[in-house]
Design an enzyme around this catalytic site. Structure first.
Site, PDB file in Angstrom:
ATOM      1  CB  ALA A  39      -0.918   0.026   1.219  1.00  0.00           C
ATOM      2  CG  ASP A  40       2.208   3.488  -2.948  1.00  0.00           C
ATOM      3  OD1 ASP A  40       3.288   4.078  -3.085  1.00  0.00           O
ATOM      4  OD2 ASP A  40       1.981   2.373  -3.442  1.00  0.00           O
ATOM      5  NE  ARG A  41      -1.765   9.340   0.793  1.00  0.00           N
ATOM      6  CZ  ARG A  41      -1.342  10.541   1.177  1.00  0.00           C
ATOM      7  NH1 ARG A  41      -1.971  11.178   2.155  1.00  0.00           N
ATOM      8  NH2 ARG A  41      -0.305  11.110   0.605  1.00  0.00           N
TER       9      ARG A  41
END
EC number: 5.3.1.23
Length: 361
Positions: free
Chosen positions: A244-246
């Protein structure tokens, strides 16, 4: 076999593995200036949300060590200006912004009579501690993720796991998040096979994840992004685990483009879908995925590979780097403090309550 290193830092010199050239060439670029660090991140020579934050921070460290400042205020101004510029390199990965916020808070906490030497030491201690903390966090994510995937299976069952993009040693300080879960399963001799998508258009799966699997002797197979549904139907995939990036407060998750469609396919085929990310990737300031800024990349990344044009000249392109997977498609969110699950009957996560329950700072 030793894990790969995307970032090499010896206290004086910062070297960043140019991942654009992998797997055909292994080349490290030295970072000598703030702009060098910005370029390495923006051009995706380094990628992966944890690695981006670490490279940005270490860029400040190496430049700071080669610079002199008359006062603590002058040093603080340098750090703030550097962070302001580095923030603009990639907008979607929250770890960079989390790191910047914590470093700015550290500057703010210093007493009014703080000396340049004392501030320098405080900044360096924070930055240089990030790498070791990231490695420990990744190993914990691997442990908790493996437990989550195996928890309802008998001890003799081995699993087949699908992952997307690259979330291993090349995307972190070392070990990895989602690929760290696969590593942990392999170390426990509970992994039958790993499958990785090619991850168009930048081919991080084909170039990087496949490279890590082969290098470390983990049994793996590369598949095209368009094969995922058939793979789940015919090959008995036990679980999907992605990075996940965010991750926002309700569990909606921004990750590499293509993640959303894999989650839909997993839901249809009854395959558990896990997100693996450190708590630094959780952004409690945003309530829903619709609030996440999605980076759009140059169209040439879609039409060309290694400088060779594949698409018809003149065709238009749309090239978002990320998509958002809704929380209702996610089985659990694996962190270094444990796995977050939705309350019974709920379609969304309560990441704020989870973070508070595990003592997130």
């Amino acid at each position: 076999m030793a894990t790969l290193e995307a970032i090499k830092y010896d206290g004086e010199k910062l070297l960043v593995l140019d991942q654009i050239k992998l797997p055909l060439e292994t080349h490290y670029d030295e970072v000598l200036s703030i702009q060098d660090g910005w370029d390495a991140i923006r051009e995706m020579r380094v990628r992966g949300a944890p690695a981006i934050a670490i490279v940005a921070a270490l860029t400040i460290a190496v430049v700071m060590k080669r610079s002199t400042f008359a006062t603590a205020a002058e040093l603080a101004a340098f750090v703030r200006t550097s962070l302001e510029h580095l923030r603009t390199s990639r907008p979607t990965a929250v770890n960079l912004f989390e790191m910047a916020g914590r470093l700015e808070a550290l500057l703010q906490e210093q007493p009014a009579d703080c000396t340049e030497a004392a501030l320098r030491q405080a900044v360096l201690s924070y930055i240089e501690g990030m790498m070791q903390a990231d490695i420990a966090d990744n190993q914990a994510i691997g442990k908790f993720g493996a437990e989550a995937i195996l928890k309802d299976l008998s001890a003799d069952v081995k699993v087949k796991v699908l992952t997307h993009c690259n979330t291993g040693s090349l995307a972190t300080a070392r070990y990895g998040t989602a690929l760290g879960v696969i590593r942990s399963l392999h170390e426990q001799q509970r992994l039958e096979h790993a499958f990785c998508t090619e991850t168009r258009p930048y081919n991080q799966g084909a170039r990087l994840t496949a490279y890590e699997l082969v290098t470390e002797g983990i049994p793996g197979t590369l598949v095209a992004d368009s094969m995922v549904s058939l793979l789940m139907k015919q090959k008995g995939i036990s679980a999907v685990v992605v990075g996940a990036d965010r991750v926002v407060a309700n569990g909606d998750t921004a990750n590499k483009i293509g993640t959303y469609q894999i989650a839909i396919a997993a839901k249809h085929h009854g395959v558990p879908f896990f997100v693996a990310a450190p708590l630094t990737s959780v952004d409690l300031k945003l309530s829903h995925g619709s609030e996440i800024t999605i980076e759009e990349r140059p169209g040439k990344e879609l039409t060309h590979i290694f400088g060779q044009q594949l698409a018809a000249p003149g065709i238009g392109t749309w090239n978002p780097a990320f998509d958002v997977t809704p929380a209702d498609l996610i089985t659990g969110i694996i962190t270094e403090r444990g796995v977050a699950y939705k309350a019974e009957g709920q379609q969304e996560f309560d990441m704020a309550s989870f973070a508070a329950s595990v003592g997130r700072a």
